[in-house]
Design an enzyme around this catalytic site. Structure first.
Site, PDB file in Angstrom:
ATOM      1  N   GLY A   9       0.838  -1.190   0.000  1.00  0.00           N
ATOM      2  CA  GLY A   9       0.000   0.000   0.000  1.00  0.00           C
ATOM      3  C   GLY A   9       0.875   1.244   0.000  1.00  0.00           C
ATOM      4  O   GLY A   9       1.969   1.256  -0.572  1.00  0.00           O
ATOM      5  N   ILE A  11       2.686   2.695   2.382  1.00  0.00           N
ATOM      6  CA  ILE A  11       4.005   2.537   3.004  1.00  0.00           C
ATOM      7  C   ILE A  11       4.880   1.607   2.174  1.00  0.00           C
ATOM      8  O   ILE A  11       6.073   1.872   1.970  1.00  0.00           O
ATOM      9  CB  ILE A  11       3.887   2.017   4.449  1.00  0.00           C
ATOM     10  CG1 ILE A  11       3.001   2.940   5.292  1.00  0.00           C
ATOM     11  CG2 ILE A  11       5.267   1.885   5.081  1.00  0.00           C
ATOM     12  CD1 ILE A  11       3.442   4.384   5.324  1.00  0.00           C
ATOM     13  N   GLY A  12       4.319   0.509   1.689  1.00  0.00           N
ATOM     14  CA  GLY A  12       5.089  -0.427   0.863  1.00  0.00           C
ATOM     15  C   GLY A  12       5.652   0.235  -0.375  1.00  0.00           C
ATOM     16  O   GLY A  12       6.826   0.040  -0.728  1.00  0.00           O
ATOM     17  N   LYS A 124       2.057  -1.427  13.895  1.00  0.00           N
ATOM     18  CA  LYS A 124       1.904  -1.356  15.356  1.00  0.00           C
ATOM     19  C   LYS A 124       0.944  -2.404  15.916  1.00  0.00           C
ATOM     20  O   LYS A 124       0.988  -2.718  17.098  1.00  0.00           O
ATOM     21  CB  LYS A 124       1.449   0.040  15.783  1.00  0.00           C
ATOM     22  CG  LYS A 124       0.140   0.492  15.193  1.00  0.00           C
ATOM     23  CD  LYS A 124      -0.138   1.946  15.512  1.00  0.00           C
ATOM     24  CE  LYS A 124      -1.365   2.437  14.736  1.00  0.00           C
ATOM     25  NZ  LYS A 124      -1.087   2.607  13.312  1.00  0.00           N
ATOM     26  N   VAL A 151       6.070   3.495  15.697  1.00  0.00           N
ATOM     27  CA  VAL A 151       5.607   4.476  16.685  1.00  0.00           C
ATOM     28  C   VAL A 151       5.568   5.896  16.142  1.00  0.00           C
ATOM     29  O   VAL A 151       4.543   6.559  16.213  1.00  0.00           O
ATOM     30  CB  VAL A 151       6.463   4.422  17.974  1.00  0.00           C
ATOM     31  CG1 VAL A 151       6.088   5.551  18.926  1.00  0.00           C
ATOM     32  CG2 VAL A 151       6.274   3.079  18.660  1.00  0.00           C
ATOM     33  N   GLU A 209      -8.705   9.335   8.108  1.00  0.00           N
ATOM     34  CA  GLU A 209      -9.244   8.178   7.402  1.00  0.00           C
ATOM     35  C   GLU A 209     -10.758   8.324   7.204  1.00  0.00           C
ATOM     36  O   GLU A 209     -11.419   9.084   7.919  1.00  0.00           O
ATOM     37  CB  GLU A 209      -8.976   6.894   8.205  1.00  0.00           C
ATOM     38  CG  GLU A 209      -7.519   6.592   8.459  1.00  0.00           C
ATOM     39  CD  GLU A 209      -6.818   6.020   7.242  1.00  0.00           C
ATOM     40  OE1 GLU A 209      -7.494   5.705   6.250  1.00  0.00           O
ATOM     41  OE2 GLU A 209      -5.576   5.906   7.294  1.00  0.00           O
ATOM     42  N   LYS A 224       0.697   2.880  20.279  1.00  0.00           N
ATOM     43  CA  LYS A 224       2.090   3.326  20.215  1.00  0.00           C
ATOM     44  C   LYS A 224       2.729   3.417  21.601  1.00  0.00           C
ATOM     45  O   LYS A 224       3.888   3.028  21.781  1.00  0.00           O
ATOM     46  CB  LYS A 224       2.161   4.672  19.483  1.00  0.00           C
ATOM     47  CG  LYS A 224       1.812   4.547  18.006  1.00  0.00           C
ATOM     48  CD  LYS A 224       1.628   5.891  17.329  1.00  0.00           C
ATOM     49  CE  LYS A 224       1.265   5.715  15.863  1.00  0.00           C
ATOM     50  NZ  LYS A 224       0.945   6.985  15.183  1.00  0.00           N
TER      51      LYS A 224
END
EC number: 1.1.1.3
Length: 337
Positions: A9, A11-12, A124, A151, A209, A224
């Site tokens: 997504g 981050i990937g 997380k 975190v 979101e 976190k």
């Protein structure tokens, strides 16, 4: 070093962009030649143990939304099977977060350890619910387990406490660990708008979101600080142990009243060897914790170095990928030595 990327997504994709961008730098400075042997998403995988073409992988994902459509190397293989069968050194786990059970990411990590692969994660969820189990699995197999990005995104928090501040007794960590709630409170304060109006605008801008519950309820911050409690203070806690309150009851009037006394209101996560709390708190306007917009901040109270404050971006693709790269470099140097 060969890696398996699990999760493709935002981050990937950021991880691949960062590897592409810093490839020569990593080779020259650290002798680290990163090869992506496999990329997995919900559709399946693309596998090439000699190293996938990262630009092509990004193009395929952008155009088809499925990495399994990667030319010739794409397949419908299950993620656990990919982790088990592909020859790689590290699994980089950045799949969607589940803070209730940690699955399926928890199983991906355990499978990596079982098959003698190090793990770097930005996720997380598994860390908040099964920290001890994951750390024990890594130690049992004599493998590295790094999770700086879980975190504070780009902010060095875990590694700062464990490495740079090694020798210090960290007595307390507190701060703003969720950019969405900080944006909402900053906007409410500056423009005297109500919570619902600002939340809707944040959703339209992509800052919040579509379902913002984890952010505004404080659950994201709670996950976190649980990770910080377990990894830095040596505790064995979960989200259920956190004294938790979100920001939904904060009003523009409350922020005006706080301003009149020289304060603002921020959602603060706080952890010590006994305390575990997330709630809105009055913060002096001249405090280092009073950062604006989507910024995050963490303050360490230590015995030798006194107060140390880190401010930075807590989310974002390239920003989070910078922490993942840092962990990969650390593993490379650990293996080399």
């Amino acid at each position: 070093m060969k890696i398996i990327l699990v999760g493709f997504g935002i981050i990937g994709k950021g991880v691949l962009k960062a590897i592409n961008l810093k490839s020569e730098h990593l080779k020259k400075k650290y002798g680290l030649d990163l090869k992506v042997a496999a990329i997995c998403d919900r559709s399946g995988a693309a596998i090439d143990e000699e190293g996938l073409d990262l630009e092509l992988a990004l193009k395929v994902k952008e155009e088809t939304r499925k990495i399994s459509n990667y030319p010739e190397k794409g397949c419908k293989m299950d993620i656990l099977e990919v982790i088990e069968s592909v020859n790689a050194d590290v699994v980089v786990e950045v799949s969607p977060t589940n803070i209730e059970t940690g699955e399926p990411a928890k199983s991906y990590m355990l499978k990596a350890f079982e098959t003698k692969k190090h793990v770097v994660s930005a996720n997380k969820g598994p860390l908040a619910v099964s920290f001890k189990e994951l750390v024990t699995a890594a130690e049992k197999n004599k493998l590295c387990f790094r999770y700086e990005a879980s975190v504070g995104g780009a902010m060095p928090i875990i590694n700062l406490a464990k490495e740079t501040l090694a020798g210090n007794d960290v007595k307390l960590i507190k701060g703003i660990l969720n950019g969405t709630t900080n944006y909402i409170l900053t906007k409410m304060e500056k423009e005297q708008l109500d919570f619902d109006t600002v939340l809707k605008e944040a959703q339209e801008l992509g800052i919040a979101e579509t379902n913002p519950h984890q952010d505004i309820s404080g659950l994201d911050t709670a996950a976190k600080i649980v990770i910080l409690a377990n990894s830095i203070f040596g505790r064995d806690v979960t989200i259920k142990d956190v004294n938790l309150e979100g920001i939904t009851r904060i009003t523009p009037e409350a922020l005006v009243m706080a301003n009149k006394s020289g304060h603002t209101i921020k959602l603060i996560g706080e952890v010590t060897d006994k305390k575990l709390e997330v709630c809105p708190k009055l913060v002096p306007v001249d405090s280092p914790l009073n950062v604006m917009g989507c910024l995050n901040v963490a303050m360490f109270d230590t015995d030798l170095a006194n107060d140390i404050v880190v401010v930075g971006t807590g989310a974002g693709d390239i920003e989070t990928a910078s922490a993942i790269l840092s962990d990969l470099i650390n593993i490379h140097q650990t293996i080399k030595n």
